[in-house]
Design a protein around this motif. Structure first.
Motif, PDB file in Angstrom:
ATOM      1  N   THR B   4       0.834  -1.200   0.000  1.00  0.00           N
ATOM      2  CA  THR B   4       0.000   0.000   0.000  1.00  0.00           C
ATOM      3  C   THR B   4       0.864   1.244   0.000  1.00  0.00           C
ATOM      4  OG1 THR B   4      -1.641  -1.206   1.273  1.00  0.00           O
ATOM      5  CG2 THR B   4      -1.855   1.194   1.247  1.00  0.00           C
ATOM      6  N   SER B   7      -0.201   7.990   1.671  1.00  0.00           N
ATOM      7  CA  SER B   7      -1.172   8.892   1.041  1.00  0.00           C
ATOM      8  C   SER B   7      -0.471  10.008   0.265  1.00  0.00           C
ATOM      9  CB  SER B   7      -2.125   9.477   2.085  1.00  0.00           C
ATOM     10  OG  SER B   7      -1.382  10.112   3.086  1.00  0.00           O
ATOM     11  N   ASP B  38      -1.427  -1.183  -4.034  1.00  0.00           N
ATOM     12  CA  ASP B  38      -2.630  -0.406  -3.757  1.00  0.00           C
ATOM     13  C   ASP B  38      -2.295   1.094  -3.695  1.00  0.00           C
ATOM     14  OD1 ASP B  38      -4.958   0.681  -2.934  1.00  0.00           O
ATOM     15  OD2 ASP B  38      -5.023  -0.320  -0.987  1.00  0.00           O
ATOM     16  N   SER B  40      -4.744   3.280  -4.049  1.00  0.00           N
ATOM     17  CA  SER B  40      -6.083   3.893  -3.965  1.00  0.00           C
ATOM     18  C   SER B  40      -6.109   5.101  -3.034  1.00  0.00           C
ATOM     19  CB  SER B  40      -7.117   2.859  -3.526  1.00  0.00           C
ATOM     20  OG  SER B  40      -6.782   2.361  -2.255  1.00  0.00           O
ATOM     21  N   ASN B  41      -5.235   5.089  -2.037  1.00  0.00           N
ATOM     22  CA  ASN B  41      -5.260   6.183  -1.071  1.00  0.00           C
ATOM     23  C   ASN B  41      -4.266   7.300  -1.416  1.00  0.00           C
ATOM     24  OD1 ASN B  41      -6.323   7.322   1.281  1.00  0.00           O
ATOM     25  ND2 ASN B  41      -4.541   6.640   2.470  1.00  0.00           N
ATOM     26  N   SER B  69      -4.221  -1.271  -7.797  1.00  0.00           N
ATOM     27  CA  SER B  69      -5.444  -0.526  -7.455  1.00  0.00           C
ATOM     28  C   SER B  69      -5.120   0.945  -7.652  1.00  0.00           C
ATOM     29  CB  SER B  69      -5.843  -0.775  -6.006  1.00  0.00           C
ATOM     30  OG  SER B  69      -6.031  -2.146  -5.793  1.00  0.00           O
ATOM     31  N   PRO B  71      -5.412   5.207  -7.898  1.00  0.00           N
ATOM     32  CA  PRO B  71      -5.877   6.222  -6.938  1.00  0.00           C
ATOM     33  C   PRO B  71      -7.398   6.393  -7.012  1.00  0.00           C
ATOM     34  CG  PRO B  71      -3.892   6.982  -8.023  1.00  0.00           C
ATOM     35  CD  PRO B  71      -4.289   5.707  -8.714  1.00  0.00           C
ATOM     36  N   ASP B  72      -7.999   6.503  -5.836  1.00  0.00           N
ATOM     37  CA  ASP B  72      -9.462   6.490  -5.785  1.00  0.00           C
ATOM     38  C   ASP B  72      -9.994   7.459  -4.721  1.00  0.00           C
ATOM     39  OD1 ASP B  72     -11.965   5.637  -6.468  1.00  0.00           O
ATOM     40  OD2 ASP B  72     -11.982   3.984  -5.027  1.00  0.00           O
ATOM     41  N   SER B  73      -9.137   8.355  -4.253  1.00  0.00           N
ATOM     42  CA  SER B  73      -9.589   9.289  -3.213  1.00  0.00           C
ATOM     43  C   SER B  73     -10.233  10.507  -3.882  1.00  0.00           C
ATOM     44  CB  SER B  73      -8.398   9.756  -2.376  1.00  0.00           C
ATOM     45  OG  SER B  73      -7.591  10.599  -3.156  1.00  0.00           O
ATOM     46  N   ALA B  76      -8.053  11.955  -6.517  1.00  0.00           N
ATOM     47  CA  ALA B  76      -7.570  11.049  -7.565  1.00  0.00           C
ATOM     48  C   ALA B  76      -7.399  11.766  -8.908  1.00  0.00           C
ATOM     49  CB  ALA B  76      -8.522   9.868  -7.710  1.00  0.00           C
ATOM     50  N   ASN B 103      -9.304   1.114 -15.672  1.00  0.00           N
ATOM     51  CA  ASN B 103     -10.061   1.482 -14.476  1.00  0.00           C
ATOM     52  C   ASN B 103     -10.486   2.940 -14.407  1.00  0.00           C
ATOM     53  OD1 ASN B 103     -10.217  -0.971 -12.597  1.00  0.00           O
ATOM     54  ND2 ASN B 103      -8.096  -0.985 -13.334  1.00  0.00           N
ATOM     55  N   CYS B 104     -10.035   3.740 -15.347  1.00  0.00           N
ATOM     56  CA  CYS B 104     -10.568   5.111 -15.401  1.00  0.00           C
ATOM     57  C   CYS B 104     -10.426   5.657 -16.825  1.00  0.00           C
ATOM     58  CB  CYS B 104      -9.903   6.025 -14.378  1.00  0.00           C
ATOM     59  SG  CYS B 104      -8.290   6.588 -14.810  1.00  0.00           S
TER      60      CYS B 104
END
Lengths: 190, 289
Positions: B4, B7, B38, B40-41, B69, B71-73, B76, B103-104
Motif C-alpha cells: 500500500t 497517502s 494499492d 487507492s489512497n 489498485s 488512486p481512488d480518493s 484522484a 479502471n478510469c
C-alpha cells in the motif's frame, strides 16, 4: 621553436559533434589524446576546437581536458607540449562549466577568442596572470624586459615566468647572449 | 501480498516510507508471486514521488506478478492528472498503464491541452545509455533557457547528467529524471531515481568504513569511486557544489540502501534508517532567489 598549432579532433568518425558528459565514454578518448600527445614532436601546441562539442559536465571535462593537462604538467621536461582551447560555445555555457572543473582541480588552460584570450582555472594566481597578460601583449618577452616594465626584481619575475612555463601557459626558448651567459625568451602560445 | 502506498509521495520521507514497504514485500514474497500494489489512497505526488514510483514499479514488475489498485480518493483526478502531465504513463511498465486505462477514463488526460507553461516542466524520462545523457542535458537546457540565468541552467543540466551517469554506470539500471521549476517559489525541484544496487553496495568493498552511513558520506563528500585504481569519483561532489554554490538554503536529499539522508555543504546527516531496498533516489531543491 614551437610548431604550428595542431588540432586534436574530439569527434569519432562520421560524428558532427560530441557531448563530453560522462566518465566512462570519455576514458578511451582521453587515452587516445594522451597517446597522440606522446607521439607528437617536441614543442607542439595542440588545440581542441570546441565547435565540435555541445554539452559538457564535470566528469567529461575532467577526463578530456584536466587529465591531458595534468599529463602535460607531469611531463613538461621530456615532452615540451601545450594545449589550448578554441571556439568556446556561449550556447552550451562552456566557459562556466570548464571553469568550475578547472578551479576544483587546480589547473589552468588558455582559451583563444577571436581577438583575445581567457585563462580558465585558478592554477595561476594574480601575480602570474599579470605577467601572462604582458607576455601575450608583447608576444615575446624576457624576465629582464618585464622586470623593467613592472619595476620588480629580475629574480622574482624569472621565477614567475618559469612557473607560467611549467603550467604550460607560455613557451620558452633559450638564447645565448653576446656578452656571455644565457637567457630565456618567453613566448605566448599564439 | 499487498503493498500500500503512503497517502503522499512528495517528500524524501514519503519516498523512504514507500521503499521500506517495498522492502517488506521483498523480504516476504517469493519470486513471481502475485502482489497487489494499492495506490487507492494516494492523494498527492510530487516530481520525486513520480520518479521513485516509476523506478520501484519497474523493479517490482521484474520480480512479481503485479496488479494495481489505482488512486481512488477525492484527489484522484489531480493525482492521475499530474502523473499524466509528468509523462508517468509513458515511462511506467506497460501493465501499470493498462491497469489505469482499464479502471478510469485516461483519454480525458491524454487529450488535454498542455498550454500552461507557468511551472516549467522537464517531464519524467527513462535514460539507460551513456549516449542519452548529452541529449538529456540539452533538453533540460532548451526547456529552462530564458527562464533562469545560463549558469543556473548549466548547473541543473549538469546535476542531472552526473547523476544519470552514476545510475547507468554504478546502478546498472535505467534511471528516471525529471525537473520542475516553480517561478512563484523561485525554486527548482530535481528528482532522479534508479533501481540499481545503491551507493553502499557499489562502494563498500572500495572504501574503509565502520557503517553503511559512512560509505554514503564518503561517496558524497570525498572522491570515493566505484571503480578501483582510477582518478575519478567527483560526480557527487560536483552535484553538491552546484547545488549549494549559489545558495546555502538549497536542499539535497538522497535515499539509498536502507536510509534517507540530507546533504549539507560540508556534511551528510541521516534522516531515518529503515530497510534495504534497491535503488538510489535523489531529490534536490535548488533555491534561485
Amino acid at each position: 621553436m614551437v610548431d604550428a598549432m595542431r588540432l586534436i579532433s574530439l569527434l569519432h568518425q562520421e560524428e558532427k559533434f560530441i557531448d563530453l558528459v560522462g566518465r566512462r565514454p570519455a576514458v578511451p578518448l582521453k587515452d587516445a589524446i594522451i597517446e597522440l600527445m606522446e607521439e607528437a614532436p617536441k614543442g607542439t601546441i595542440f588545440y581542441y576546437d570546441l565547435n565540435e562539442v555541445r554539452e559538457v559536465n564535470g566528469s567529461g571535462i575532467h577526463e578530456v581536458i584536466v587529465k591531458p593537462l595534468e599529463w602535460l604538467y607531469e611531463n613538461f621536461k621530456s615532452h615540451e607540449k601545450f594545449l589550448i582551447l578554441k571556439n568556446l560555445s556561449v550556447e552550451y555555457d562552456h566557459l562556466y562549466n570548464i571553469q568550475i572543473t578547472c578551479n576544483k582541480e587546480k589547473v589552468s588552460i588558455i582559451a583563444q577568442n577571436e581577438e583575445s584570450y581567457e585563462v580558465i582555472g585558478n592554477k595561476a594566481g594574480d601575480a602570474l596572470l599579470e605577467l601572462l597578460d604582458l607576455t601575450y601583449l608583447h608576444k615575446q618577452v624576457t624576465a629582464r624586459d618585464l622586470a623593467k616594465i613592472l619595476d620588480k626584481k629580475h629574480t622574482l619575475i624569472a621565477t614567475h615566468l618559469t612557473k607560467l612555463y611549467e603550467y604550460r601557459l607560455i613557451s620558452r626558448q633559450e638564447e645565448q647572449l653576446q656578452e656571455g651567459g644565457r637567457q630565456y625568451i618567453y613566448s605566448s602560445l599564439f | 501480498m499487498q503493498l500500500t502506498s503512503p497517502s503522499n509521495l512528495s517528500s524524501i520521507e514519503d519516498v523512504h516510507e514507500w521503499l521500506n514497504r517495498c522492502a517488506t514485500i521483498y523480504q516476504n514474497t517469493e519470486h513471481n508471486e502475485r502482489i497487489n500494489i494499492d495506490l487507492s489512497n494516494l492523494k498527492w505526488i510530487s516530481p520525486v514521488g513520480n520518479a521513485a514510483l516509476a523506478a520501484t514499479l519497474h523493479k517490482l514488475n521484474s520480480r512479481y506478478d503485479i496488479i494495481i489498485s489505482i488512486p481512488d480518493s477525492d484527489s484522484a483526478d489531480k493525482v492521475i492528472g499530474y502523473m499524466e502531465r509528468m509523462n508517468f504513463f509513458e515511462i511506467c511498465p506497460k501493465r501499470i498503464k493498462t491497469a489505469f486505462e482499464n479502471n478510469c477514463d485516461m483519454e480525458k488526460y491524454y487529450k488535454r491541452h498542455r498550454n500552461d507553461q507557468t511551472n516549467t516542466l522537464f517531464e519524467l524520462q527513462r535514460v539507460e545509455d551513456y549516449s542519452e545523457v548529452g541529449p538529456l542535458q540539452k533538453s533540460i537546457r532548451d526547456i529552462m533557457k530564458g527562464k533562469l540565468s545560463p549558469n543556473r541552467v548549466s548547473d541543473i543540466a549538469s546535476i542531472i547528467g552526473e547523476l544519470a551517469n552514476n545510475s547507468i554506470e554504478h546502478g546498472g539500471t535505467p534511471c528516471f529524471p525529471c525537473v520542475q521549476y516553480y517561478p512563484q517559489k523561485k525554486k527548482v525541484e530535481i528528482a532522479i531515481c534508479d533501481f540499481g544496487k545503491g551507493i553502499v553496495r557499489t562502494l563498500k568493498n572500495l572504501v574503509p568504513h565502520n557503517s553503511s552511513h559512512e560509505v554514503v558520506c564518503k561517496a558524497i563528500l570525498t572522491n570515493a569511486s566505484g571503480v578501483e585504481d582510477e582518478d575519478r569519483g567527483r560526480g557527487l561532489m560536483e552535484v553538491k557544489q552546484r547545488t549549494f554554490d549559489w545558495s546555502r538554503i538549497s536542499e539535497f536529499y538522497v535515499r539509498t540502501h536502507d536510509s534517507a539522508y540530507q546533504v549539507f555543504p560540508n556534511k551528510v546527516e541521516t534522516l531515518d534508517s529503515g530497510k534495504y531496498y534497491f535503488g538510489t533516489y535523489y531529490y534536490i531543491v535548488i533555491d534561485i532567489q
